[in-house]
Design a protein around this motif. Structure first.
Motif, PDB file in Angstrom:
ATOM      1  N   SER A 143      42.512  66.263  91.128  1.00  0.00           N
ATOM      2  CA  SER A 143      42.501  65.515  92.384  1.00  0.00           C
ATOM      3  C   SER A 143      43.075  64.115  92.221  1.00  0.00           C
ATOM      4  CB  SER A 143      41.090  65.443  92.957  1.00  0.00           C
ATOM      5  OG  SER A 143      40.263  64.687  92.115  1.00  0.00           O
TER       6      SER A 143
ATOM      7  N   PHE B 279      45.143  68.544 100.571  1.00  0.00           N
ATOM      8  CA  PHE B 279      43.829  69.108 100.847  1.00  0.00           C
ATOM      9  C   PHE B 279      42.978  69.027  99.587  1.00  0.00           C
ATOM     10  CE2 PHE B 279      44.984  72.198 104.522  1.00  0.00           C
ATOM     11  CZ  PHE B 279      45.549  71.151 105.211  1.00  0.00           C
ATOM     12  N   ARG B 280      41.670  68.912  99.768  1.00  0.00           N
ATOM     13  CA  ARG B 280      40.741  68.820  98.648  1.00  0.00           C
ATOM     14  C   ARG B 280      39.750  69.978  98.714  1.00  0.00           C
ATOM     15  NH1 ARG B 280      43.899  65.175  97.258  1.00  0.00           N
ATOM     16  NH2 ARG B 280      43.470  62.970  97.337  1.00  0.00           N
ATOM     17  N   THR B 281      39.338  70.461  97.552  1.00  0.00           N
ATOM     18  CA  THR B 281      38.302  71.480  97.510  1.00  0.00           C
ATOM     19  C   THR B 281      36.951  70.804  97.694  1.00  0.00           C
ATOM     20  OG1 THR B 281      37.984  71.307  95.134  1.00  0.00           O
ATOM     21  CG2 THR B 281      39.657  72.895  95.904  1.00  0.00           C
TER      22      THR B 281
ATOM     23  N   ARG C 257      36.713  79.856 100.597  1.00  0.00           N
ATOM     24  CA  ARG C 257      36.994  78.578  99.926  1.00  0.00           C
ATOM     25  C   ARG C 257      37.292  77.531 100.970  1.00  0.00           C
ATOM     26  NH1 ARG C 257      37.961  77.853  94.309  1.00  0.00           N
ATOM     27  NH2 ARG C 257      39.075  76.023  95.024  1.00  0.00           N
TER      28      ARG C 257
ATOM     29  N   TYR D 102      38.747  73.912 102.212  1.00  0.00           N
ATOM     30  CA  TYR D 102      39.754  72.905 101.898  1.00  0.00           C
ATOM     31  C   TYR D 102      39.625  71.795 102.925  1.00  0.00           C
ATOM     32  CZ  TYR D 102      41.696  76.194  98.617  1.00  0.00           C
ATOM     33  OH  TYR D 102      41.856  77.043  97.558  1.00  0.00           O
TER      34      TYR D 102
END
Length: 112
Positions: free
Chosen positions: A3, A11-13, A47, A49
């Protein structure tokens, strides 16, 4: 972590958001159920995002709940009111807001 190398628009998890904000992933999932404004994109296998605006909203909810003393219901009402007002009037750009803060700080320093 990966990251750190991502662009600001990436986009971030949920794990990356948890690491950036210091909040546990289960808290983020709970907030998704309590705040309809917080809707990360879900892909295969559920998941999550988070878009940059989702991360900013998470940080704002965290600040309101954990630092300013709002209750969950209070934050829900605040965000709902802003959502209704936001549809009628566009919010100022972040650059304009930062310039306003800069001008206020410059004025305060000049008076000191």
């Amino acid at each position: 972590m990966a990251s750190e190398n991502k662009s600001a628009a990436a986009f971030r998890t949920i794990g990356e958001v948890a690491q950036v904000t210091g909040l546990a992933a289960h808290i983020l999932r709970y907030w998704e159920s309590r705040f309809p404004q917080l809707r990360p994109i879900t892909r295969a296998g559920n998941r999550r995002y988070y878009r940059p605006e989702d991360v900013a909203l998470v940080q704002r909810i965290d600040r309101l709940l954990n630092h300013e003393g709002y209750t969950i219901k209070g934050v829900q009402q605040l965000l709902a009111r802003e959502g209704q007002a936001g549809a009628a009037a566009p919010s100022p750009s972040p650059v304009a807001a930062l310039r306003a803060v800069r001008d206020l700080l410059a004025q305060a320093l000049a008076e000191d």
